[in-house]
Design a protein around this motif. Sequence first.
Motif, mmCIF file in Angstrom:
data_model
loop_
_atom_site.group_PDB
_atom_site.id
_atom_site.type_symbol
_atom_site.label_atom_id
_atom_site.label_comp_id
_atom_site.label_asym_id
_atom_site.label_seq_id
_atom_site.Cartn_x
_atom_site.Cartn_y
_atom_site.Cartn_z
ATOM 1 N N ARG A 88 0.834 -1.199 0.000
ATOM 2 C CA ARG A 88 0.000 0.000 0.000
ATOM 3 C C ARG A 88 0.872 1.255 0.000
ATOM 4 N N TRP A 94 -3.233 3.790 -2.075
ATOM 5 C CA TRP A 94 -3.518 2.826 -3.137
ATOM 6 C C TRP A 94 -2.748 1.537 -2.835
ATOM 7 N N ASP A 104 -7.410 -1.489 -3.568
ATOM 8 C CA ASP A 104 -8.109 -0.525 -2.704
ATOM 9 C C ASP A 104 -7.532 0.863 -2.921
ATOM 10 N N HIS A 115 -10.684 1.684 -8.631
ATOM 11 C CA HIS A 115 -9.538 0.801 -8.424
ATOM 12 C C HIS A 115 -9.544 -0.375 -9.389
#
Length: 427
Positions: A88, A94, A104, A115
């Motif tokens: 992430r 993101w 996500d 996404h």
Amino acid sequence: MLSHIENEALTRTDRGTPMGEVMRCYWMPALLSSELPEPDCPPIRVRLLGEELVAFRDTQGRVGLLDEFCPHRMASLFLGRNEECGLRCVYHGWKFDVDGNCLDMMNEPPDSDYHTKVGIKAYPTLERGGAVWAYMGEPGSQPPPPPNFEWATVPETHRHISKNWQKCNWLQSLEGGIDTAHAPILHRTITTDTDKAGIGINTDFVTGGAPTLEVDVTDYGYQYVGIRDLGERGDFVRTYQYIMPFHQMRPRQSGYKGQAAKQVIAGHMWVPMDDSNCMIYNWVYSFGPEPITEEEWGEIERGYGRGPDDMLPNFRGKGNRENDWLIDRQVQKYETFTGINGINAQDVAVQESMGAIVDRTRENLTRSDMAIIQARRLLLQAAQTVADGGLPPGVAPTYYNARAIEGVLPKGADWRAEMLELMHPTS
């Protein structure tokens, strides 16, 4: 010598260059498995074929190799959080899985499906022999068969692998490795102990005369030999394997501190990081019943100048251009030919001393450079084959059973008749 155009074709490996397209046909070592020791551990940066990438091991133990930069605002994913089967980005949240899918987006509203429309460049990976390998071909293209070298498939107790970063072009590093003529000169000791470093160099290899070279082209590259005249004792024959595009294997003496001799082969892979840097993967394995102990491997690494006291955390040797590769002129005068400690360190010094990319238009080659000349021919032919839509040598799994051996044969004996079955065992 090469023309300027040929030299450029062989040394440049960015996407779209002749050699860059060749390299992208193979599985390539990207990092050591030990650099990602456990699931959800910190990611690491990887530079390969001029691309800035980031590698991570997810919660399930799978390794992802992604573009380093988040496609949102180009923040580095090296800073990212490795969590719940994804990496992430810490800038806007993101999250990407090992296949490059965006899972996500923390900065988007709950009802957004944006996404599902965004991904990140991701390369397929697999693990063999303590290394993580990547296939960097075009998206959707079929990877070649896995790199099941014998050294990569024996039990962990029977093989070891390390790596070191060399600041020069991959080709001059490869050419140094396949050049058998330099070894008893560059790595010569002046003392009577011809294996002063304890790294398993056969004394016949060190003390024999200049070699007669023979090269046999194969469907994966070539096998070659250096034949050295030992007088009444016969001929010392040392065989090697060159497997396209950057693999070499060679025999080594074994038997550590009085142990029984083992069936041992060693080798390297010279992998382009970019046009001015390469990562060298060093491996050794036993194909017999005896393992290679951690103590023995440590002694090998120290002898090559790759021990813990010789290396920096980033895999660079402590000797470099800025400190003249730690050359000791007193040692050079009385103990070793170079005054540089460690066979690998000696190779690094010579190859980096040539500059980032050698100007091969200025060379004057001799008969002892036969293996280098043949490698260049194969690489240039491979570049043309790939440009024409074909596959280069060494993609098919015909190299799986290749070995390198050495021995003393009767004067004038046919080394092929004596050694080929040992170099290509059928079981």
